[in-house]
Design a protein around this motif. Sequence first.
Motif, PDB file in Angstrom:
ATOM      1  N   SER A  85     -40.841  37.168  22.027  1.00  0.00           N
ATOM      2  CA  SER A  85     -42.162  36.657  22.410  1.00  0.00           C
ATOM      3  C   SER A  85     -42.430  36.726  23.917  1.00  0.00           C
ATOM      4  CB  SER A  85     -42.394  35.254  21.865  1.00  0.00           C
ATOM      5  OG  SER A  85     -41.370  34.385  22.244  1.00  0.00           O
ATOM      6  N   PRO A  86     -41.431  36.621  24.819  1.00  0.00           N
ATOM      7  CA  PRO A  86     -41.738  36.780  26.242  1.00  0.00           C
ATOM      8  C   PRO A  86     -42.279  38.168  26.594  1.00  0.00           C
ATOM      9  CG  PRO A  86     -39.600  35.731  25.993  1.00  0.00           C
ATOM     10  CD  PRO A  86     -40.035  36.203  24.628  1.00  0.00           C
ATOM     11  N   PHE A  87     -42.119  39.133  25.705  1.00  0.00           N
ATOM     12  CA  PHE A  87     -42.574  40.489  25.971  1.00  0.00           C
ATOM     13  C   PHE A  87     -43.943  40.774  25.373  1.00  0.00           C
ATOM     14  CE2 PHE A  87     -37.972  40.442  26.014  1.00  0.00           C
ATOM     15  CZ  PHE A  87     -37.736  40.936  27.291  1.00  0.00           C
ATOM     16  N   ALA A  88     -44.538  39.782  24.765  1.00  0.00           N
ATOM     17  CA  ALA A  88     -45.879  39.937  24.190  1.00  0.00           C
ATOM     18  C   ALA A  88     -46.921  39.869  25.293  1.00  0.00           C
ATOM     19  CB  ALA A  88     -46.136  38.841  23.160  1.00  0.00           C
ATOM     20  N   SER A  89     -48.116  40.292  24.972  1.00  0.00           N
ATOM     21  CA  SER A  89     -49.207  40.162  25.931  1.00  0.00           C
ATOM     22  C   SER A  89     -49.454  38.670  26.188  1.00  0.00           C
ATOM     23  CB  SER A  89     -50.462  40.854  25.403  1.00  0.00           C
ATOM     24  OG  SER A  89     -50.825  40.312  24.159  1.00  0.00           O
ATOM     25  N   GLU A  90     -50.036  38.356  27.310  1.00  0.00           N
ATOM     26  CA  GLU A  90     -50.227  36.964  27.752  1.00  0.00           C
ATOM     27  C   GLU A  90     -50.805  36.059  26.670  1.00  0.00           C
ATOM     28  OE1 GLU A  90     -49.907  35.361  30.866  1.00  0.00           O
ATOM     29  OE2 GLU A  90     -48.826  37.064  31.715  1.00  0.00           O
ATOM     30  N   ASP A  91     -51.835  36.519  25.976  1.00  0.00           N
ATOM     31  CA  ASP A  91     -52.505  35.673  24.986  1.00  0.00           C
ATOM     32  C   ASP A  91     -51.760  35.586  23.659  1.00  0.00           C
ATOM     33  OD1 ASP A  91     -53.094  38.362  24.562  1.00  0.00           O
ATOM     34  OD2 ASP A  91     -54.947  37.898  23.509  1.00  0.00           O
ATOM     35  N   ARG A  92     -50.657  36.321  23.486  1.00  0.00           N
ATOM     36  CA  ARG A  92     -49.909  36.308  22.217  1.00  0.00           C
ATOM     37  C   ARG A  92     -48.504  35.720  22.365  1.00  0.00           C
ATOM     38  NH1 ARG A  92     -52.529  36.737  17.811  1.00  0.00           N
ATOM     39  NH2 ARG A  92     -50.808  37.777  16.818  1.00  0.00           N
ATOM     40  N   ARG A  93     -48.171  35.179  23.534  1.00  0.00           N
ATOM     41  CA  ARG A  93     -46.813  34.669  23.759  1.00  0.00           C
ATOM     42  C   ARG A  93     -46.485  33.436  22.931  1.00  0.00           C
ATOM     43  NH1 ARG A  93     -46.247  36.203  29.975  1.00  0.00           N
ATOM     44  NH2 ARG A  93     -45.989  38.421  29.568  1.00  0.00           N
ATOM     45  N   SER A  94     -47.474  32.744  22.426  1.00  0.00           N
ATOM     46  CA  SER A  94     -47.213  31.555  21.613  1.00  0.00           C
ATOM     47  C   SER A  94     -46.892  31.919  20.155  1.00  0.00           C
ATOM     48  CB  SER A  94     -48.407  30.611  21.659  1.00  0.00           C
ATOM     49  OG  SER A  94     -49.549  31.256  21.125  1.00  0.00           O
ATOM     50  N   VAL A  95     -47.118  33.169  19.769  1.00  0.00           N
ATOM     51  CA  VAL A  95     -46.828  33.621  18.405  1.00  0.00           C
ATOM     52  C   VAL A  95     -45.330  33.918  18.304  1.00  0.00           C
ATOM     53  CG1 VAL A  95     -47.290  35.404  16.680  1.00  0.00           C
ATOM     54  CG2 VAL A  95     -49.129  34.608  18.183  1.00  0.00           C
ATOM     55  N   PRO A  96     -44.619  33.311  17.331  1.00  0.00           N
ATOM     56  CA  PRO A  96     -43.185  33.563  17.207  1.00  0.00           C
ATOM     57  C   PRO A  96     -42.877  35.040  16.965  1.00  0.00           C
ATOM     58  CG  PRO A  96     -43.852  31.761  15.774  1.00  0.00           C
ATOM     59  CD  PRO A  96     -45.103  32.379  16.319  1.00  0.00           C
ATOM     60  N   ALA A  97     -41.841  35.513  17.623  1.00  0.00           N
ATOM     61  CA  ALA A  97     -41.396  36.900  17.450  1.00  0.00           C
ATOM     62  C   ALA A  97     -39.872  36.895  17.457  1.00  0.00           C
ATOM     63  CB  ALA A  97     -41.948  37.765  18.562  1.00  0.00           C
ATOM     64  N   VAL A  98     -39.302  36.264  16.451  1.00  0.00           N
ATOM     65  CA  VAL A  98     -37.853  36.108  16.371  1.00  0.00           C
ATOM     66  C   VAL A  98     -37.316  36.995  15.253  1.00  0.00           C
ATOM     67  CG1 VAL A  98     -35.971  34.473  16.033  1.00  0.00           C
ATOM     68  CG2 VAL A  98     -38.047  33.747  17.233  1.00  0.00           C
ATOM     69  N   TYR A  99     -36.306  37.796  15.589  1.00  0.00           N
ATOM     70  CA  TYR A  99     -35.746  38.761  14.648  1.00  0.00           C
ATOM     71  C   TYR A  99     -34.238  38.559  14.515  1.00  0.00           C
ATOM     72  CZ  TYR A  99     -40.160  41.239  15.013  1.00  0.00           C
ATOM     73  OH  TYR A  99     -41.475  41.569  14.964  1.00  0.00           O
ATOM     74  N   ASP A 100     -33.729  38.812  13.308  1.00  0.00           N
ATOM     75  CA  ASP A 100     -32.294  38.827  13.038  1.00  0.00           C
ATOM     76  C   ASP A 100     -31.883  40.271  12.782  1.00  0.00           C
ATOM     77  OD1 ASP A 100     -32.206  36.059  13.211  1.00  0.00           O
ATOM     78  OD2 ASP A 100     -32.432  35.782  11.052  1.00  0.00           O
ATOM     79  N   LEU A 101     -30.712  40.635  13.278  1.00  0.00           N
ATOM     80  CA  LEU A 101     -30.208  41.985  13.096  1.00  0.00           C
ATOM     81  C   LEU A 101     -29.909  42.235  11.620  1.00  0.00           C
ATOM     82  CD1 LEU A 101     -29.173  44.597  14.512  1.00  0.00           C
ATOM     83  CD2 LEU A 101     -26.914  43.532  14.489  1.00  0.00           C
ATOM     84  N   PHE A 102     -30.368  43.361  11.113  1.00  0.00           N
ATOM     85  CA  PHE A 102     -30.124  43.719   9.721  1.00  0.00           C
ATOM     86  C   PHE A 102     -29.175  44.913   9.621  1.00  0.00           C
ATOM     87  CE2 PHE A 102     -30.840  43.840   5.283  1.00  0.00           C
ATOM     88  CZ  PHE A 102     -30.887  45.179   4.918  1.00  0.00           C
ATOM     89  N   ALA A 103     -29.315  45.889  10.517  1.00  0.00           N
ATOM     90  CA  ALA A 103     -28.495  47.093  10.443  1.00  0.00           C
ATOM     91  C   ALA A 103     -28.415  47.774  11.806  1.00  0.00           C
ATOM     92  CB  ALA A 103     -29.068  48.063   9.413  1.00  0.00           C
ATOM     93  N   THR A 104     -27.395  48.603  11.973  1.00  0.00           N
ATOM     94  CA  THR A 104     -27.255  49.439  13.163  1.00  0.00           C
ATOM     95  C   THR A 104     -26.834  50.837  12.732  1.00  0.00           C
ATOM     96  OG1 THR A 104     -24.912  48.924  13.500  1.00  0.00           O
ATOM     97  CG2 THR A 104     -26.513  47.505  14.620  1.00  0.00           C
TER      98      THR A 104
END
Length: 90
Positions: A53-72
């Motif tokens: 979420s810190p990498f979102a545009s200014e007006d979208r930083r409050s939207v959760p953007a949390v990911y868990d690793l699934f594969a590499t």
Amino acid sequence: EKCKKPRKSKKSLSLQTWPRVLVLHVKRFSYTETRREKLDTLVTFPTEGLDLSPFASEDRRSVPAVYDLFATTDHLGASGAAGHYVAHRK
């Protein structure tokens, strides 16, 4: 105006909406005119709770953007010209 010499630079990207599944590609090879070499720089990242979420545009930083690793996918081999790719998943 071109300065005609290399300069340090930094790429940046901000997202407007977050996808349900996020696929990231990390550059692991260095290219020259004649060769391709594998980079040995260590890349670390959390396997759970990667918050983008810190990498979102200014007006979208409050939207959760949390990911868990699934594969590499890993490249096994000393150079970019030879080797194998191996996938790992949870």
